[in-house]
Design a protein around this motif. Structure first.
Motif, PDB file in Angstrom:
ATOM      1  N   ARG A 132       0.885  -1.292   0.051  1.00 14.54           N
ATOM      2  CA  ARG A 132      -0.150  -0.069  -0.058  1.00 14.54           C
ATOM      3  C   ARG A 132       0.847   1.351   0.047  1.00 14.54           C
ATOM      4  N   SER A 136       1.057   4.655  -2.586  1.00 12.48           N
ATOM      5  CA  SER A 136       1.101   5.924  -2.183  1.00 12.48           C
ATOM      6  C   SER A 136       2.267   6.786  -2.646  1.00 12.48           C
ATOM      7  N   ILE A 139       1.277   7.489  -6.009  1.00 12.10           N
ATOM      8  CA  ILE A 139       0.142   8.593  -6.035  1.00 12.10           C
ATOM      9  C   ILE A 139       0.794   9.850  -5.784  1.00 12.10           C
ATOM     10  N   LYS A 143       0.464  13.021  -8.480  1.00 13.31           N
ATOM     11  CA  LYS A 143       0.316  14.154  -8.043  1.00 13.31           C
ATOM     12  C   LYS A 143       1.047  15.308  -8.590  1.00 13.31           C
ATOM     13  N   ILE A 157      -0.487  16.741  -0.771  1.00 15.15           N
ATOM     14  CA  ILE A 157      -0.658  15.299   0.037  1.00 15.15           C
ATOM     15  C   ILE A 157      -1.658  14.921   0.472  1.00 15.15           C
ATOM     16  N   HIS A 158      -2.131  15.685   1.517  1.00 19.37           N
ATOM     17  CA  HIS A 158      -3.426  15.596   2.365  1.00 19.37           C
ATOM     18  C   HIS A 158      -4.511  15.931   1.594  1.00 19.37           C
ATOM     19  N   ARG A 159      -5.532  14.643   1.292  1.00 17.91           N
ATOM     20  CA  ARG A 159      -6.655  14.915   0.740  1.00 17.91           C
ATOM     21  C   ARG A 159      -8.033  14.431   1.585  1.00 17.91           C
ATOM     22  N   ARG A 162     -10.600  12.588   0.066  1.00 13.32           N
ATOM     23  CA  ARG A 162     -10.315  11.136  -0.269  1.00 13.32           C
ATOM     24  C   ARG A 162     -10.284  10.449   1.029  1.00 13.32           C
ATOM     25  N   GLU A 163      -9.723  11.031   2.206  1.00  6.79           N
ATOM     26  CA  GLU A 163      -9.497  10.270   3.341  1.00  6.79           C
ATOM     27  C   GLU A 163     -11.117  10.158   3.677  1.00  6.79           C
ATOM     28  N   ILE A 166     -12.319   7.017   2.087  1.00 10.40           N
ATOM     29  CA  ILE A 166     -11.579   5.847   2.684  1.00 10.40           C
ATOM     30  C   ILE A 166     -12.407   5.351   3.770  1.00 10.40           C
ATOM     31  N   MET A 191      -2.376   6.169   7.014  1.00  9.77           N
ATOM     32  CA  MET A 191      -2.336   7.344   6.107  1.00  9.77           C
ATOM     33  C   MET A 191      -1.369   8.252   6.801  1.00  9.77           C
ATOM     34  N   SER A 194       1.770   7.079   5.125  1.00  7.35           N
ATOM     35  CA  SER A 194       1.593   7.338   3.761  1.00  7.35           C
ATOM     36  C   SER A 194       2.029   8.879   3.575  1.00  7.35           C
ATOM     37  N   ILE A 195       1.277   9.684   4.243  1.00  6.22           N
ATOM     38  CA  ILE A 195       1.680  10.835   3.862  1.00  6.22           C
ATOM     39  C   ILE A 195       3.028  11.391   3.981  1.00  6.22           C
ATOM     40  N   GLN A 198       5.344  10.123   1.252  1.00 11.50           N
ATOM     41  CA  GLN A 198       5.259  11.303   0.125  1.00 11.50           C
ATOM     42  C   GLN A 198       6.040  12.488   0.075  1.00 11.50           C
TER      43      GLN A 198
HETATM   44  O1  LIG Z   1      -5.245   9.360  -2.427  1.00 13.74           O
HETATM   45  C1  LIG Z   1      -4.162  10.192  -2.216  1.00 13.74           C
HETATM   46  O2  LIG Z   1      -4.232  11.314  -2.743  1.00 13.74           O
HETATM   47  C2  LIG Z   1      -3.095   9.841  -1.416  1.00 13.74           C
HETATM   48  O3  LIG Z   1      -2.007  10.668  -1.292  1.00 13.74           O
HETATM   49  C3  LIG Z   1      -3.270   8.453  -0.594  1.00 13.74           C
HETATM   50  C4  LIG Z   1      -3.579   8.662   0.713  1.00 13.74           C
HETATM   51  C5  LIG Z   1      -3.696   7.301   1.231  1.00 13.74           C
HETATM   52  O4  LIG Z   1      -2.741   6.834   2.120  1.00 13.74           O
HETATM   53  O5  LIG Z   1      -4.682   6.381   1.262  1.00 13.74           O
HETATM   54  C6  LIG Z   1      -2.787   9.376   1.450  1.00 13.74           C
HETATM   55  C7  LIG Z   1      -2.915  10.846   2.090  1.00 13.74           C
HETATM   56  C8  LIG Z   1      -4.315  11.391   1.593  1.00 13.74           C
HETATM   57  O6  LIG Z   1      -4.586  12.260   2.655  1.00 13.74           O
HETATM   58  C9  LIG Z   1      -5.225  10.394   1.284  1.00 13.74           C
HETATM   59  C10 LIG Z   1      -5.036   9.104   0.946  1.00 13.74           C
END
Ligand SMILES: O=C(O)C(=O)C[C@]1(C(=O)O)C=C[C@@H](O)C=C1
Length: 482
Positions: A132, A136, A139, A143, A157-159, A162-163, A166, A191, A194-195, A198
């Protein structure tokens, strides 16, 4: 969960989620003897649940005693496939339960076997988490590329949108026995990591450590990012505006005491470099903390943020009459000050007791038990639309024009847009000149909202969009602030 196993070889446990938590029902062996070795019978409330291994189905029967005795009422109320683990709600005699799965009965002698299963599962989890994380990272690169080639407005990065998607999906996927908040907390950290993979991410919050804002920042961004405490709400805005941090967290309004003035005022002076990306609600419970061994009658001075005082008015008038009150920049700063002065106390989060070495004199002192504060996560742009957003605007009107404010608001009605908040603050530019703040449903990039905002401009001066963000549900119960 594998429910298609042959359970008839051992006695079985039915895992059921009840309002009190998960309970494990052991099967009743007599039933197997009387019926068939392929069936298991569980008693739940006054019903019997029969799992038939050959059919992989679970039946619910009325009349538990009759079923155990073998002469049951054949009325089949409900049938389900255990293999699919479809959650099922049983409501009878005020008892609600959710079937979450079946497992073999375990004994302490199975410990080694069970731990080796956990080891295998952990290995799978680590592999999957890294898989995963690699996706990421890609991703993140995608972006950046989209932003560079003009296909996306930014490479944030922080979306939040999308969060939200999820977290909503995880709730649907989760059939326990882990409660959804536990799954959400685990994914918060997934996450967060993951952030930070990135890009290095820094979060400014109204400090010092132990403010409610700190708690919200941590709940939102987890353990893998960097945090920078700021002395004031204005400093959080400045840090975001100057680009010295990636995001900021500020308190916005309390369910009992209303808007946080410093936040509204700083929005008025913003050059437009700050936009709201997300909202977050926190239930707030206040405590009265003082130096070790200080009793309530020895307190001569109490520190808090204006909101902390405002949310505990009845406690203050009953127990702190005549005590000097001092407004400071945050509740944790109040705790820090109180820790340096004998006879002083602070109204703040109970978490400050450990952080600042204070004793809890009283706790749960907020006026309303459902006391809740709303916070904003700010950055240099808003996120793209989710399916359910809100937008905050500020504007002034020409107050010499009769009905100017009413005309501006009537535009929302024409466009069938809901107004979810209205507030005002003196602009500071001249006497009796106000900034109005309105929050509405929808995202500034939704066609309907964009055209409503355009139409409003005809009645407003200085109209500014402060941001659009996914709607969060306020928690049903609780209390909180700064
Ligand atoms: O989908 C994204 O834009 C991502 O950067 C991935 C991800 C994730 O880990 O799922 C990480 C941070 C975002 O805030 C939302 C989702």
């Amino acid at each position: 969960m594998d429910c298609s196993k042959n359970w008839s070889k051992s006695s079985a446990l039915l895992h059921v989620l009840t309002p009190q938590g998960v309970c494990h029902l052991r099967d009743i062996p007599e039933a197997r003897r009387r019926r068939s070795p392929e069936t298991h019978l569980f008693a739940l409330s006054s019903s019997a649940w029969i799992y038939d291994n050959r059919e992989g189905e679970m039946d619910r029967r009325r009349g538990l005693r009759e079923v155990i005795a073998g002469g049951e009422d054949e009325t089949n109320i409900c049938k389900m496939t255990a293999a699919s683990c479809t959650p099922l709600l049983i409501a009878r005699n005020q008892f609600a339960a959710k079937f979450v799965g079946m497992g073999e009965e375990t004994t302490p002698s199975d410990l080694g076997h069970l731990r080796s299963r956990i080891d295998t599962l952990d290995a799978d989890l680590v592999r999957l988490l890294n898989e995963r994380a690699s996706v990421s990272v890609n991703i993140g690169l995608a972006k950046q590329k989209a932003a560079k080639t003009g296909k996306a407005a930014d490479d944030h990065i922080h979306r939040p949108s999308r969060e939200k998607q999820i977290y909503d999906r995880l709730e649907t996927l989760n059939h326990g026995p882990l409660p959804t908040p536990a799954i959400q907390a685990i994914f918060r950290e997934v996450m967060s990591a993951s952030i930070s993979l990135q890009r290095e991410t820094t979060i400014a919050f109204l400090g010092p450590r132990g403010t409610y804002t700190h708690q919200v920042a941590f709940n939102r961004f987890g353990d893998s990012v960097q945090y920078v405490a700021q002395d004031t709400i204005e400093d959080v805005f400045d840090a975001v505006e100057s680009g010295s941090v990636t995001y900021g967290v500020v308190p916005f309004e309390n369910s009992r005491f209303g808007s946080v003035q410093a936040t509204l005022d700083r929005f008025c002076t913003s050059s437009g470099g700050v936009q709201i990306r997300a909202e977050a609600y926190l239930p707030v419970q206040h405590s009265l903390l003082a130096n070790k061994g200080t009793s309530q009658s020895q307190i001569r001075r109490v520190y808090s943020h204006q909101q902390g005082f405002g949310q505990c008015q009845s406690y203050i008038s009953q127990h702190l009459r005549g005590v000097e009150r001092i407004n400071v920049s945050s509740t944790a700063h109040a705790a820090d000050l109180a820790s340096r002065e004998p006879g002083s106390a602070a109204i703040c989060s109970p978490a400050c007791a450990t952080l600042y070495g204070l004793d809890v004199v009283a706790t749960g002192i907020e006026d309303a038990k459902d006391n809740t504060t709303r916070f904003f996560i700010i950055g240099n742009t808003s996120d793209s639309p989710s399916a359910d957003d809100r937008t905050l605007l500020s504007f002034t009107v020409d107050h010499r024009q009769p009905g100017a404010l009413a005309d501006a608001l009537s535009v929302l009605k024409t466009h069938n847009i809901n107004l979810t908040k209205i507030d005002s603050r003196p602009s500071g530019q001249r006497p009796w000149h106000f900034f109005f703040f309105i929050e509405m449903t929808g995202h500034m990039h939704n066609e309907n909202v964009a055209s409503a905002i355009d139409d409003m401009k005809a009645y407003c001066l200085d109209l500014r969009i402060l941001g659009s963000y996914p709607s969060q549900r306020p928690p049903a119960e609780a209390g909180a602030i700064i």
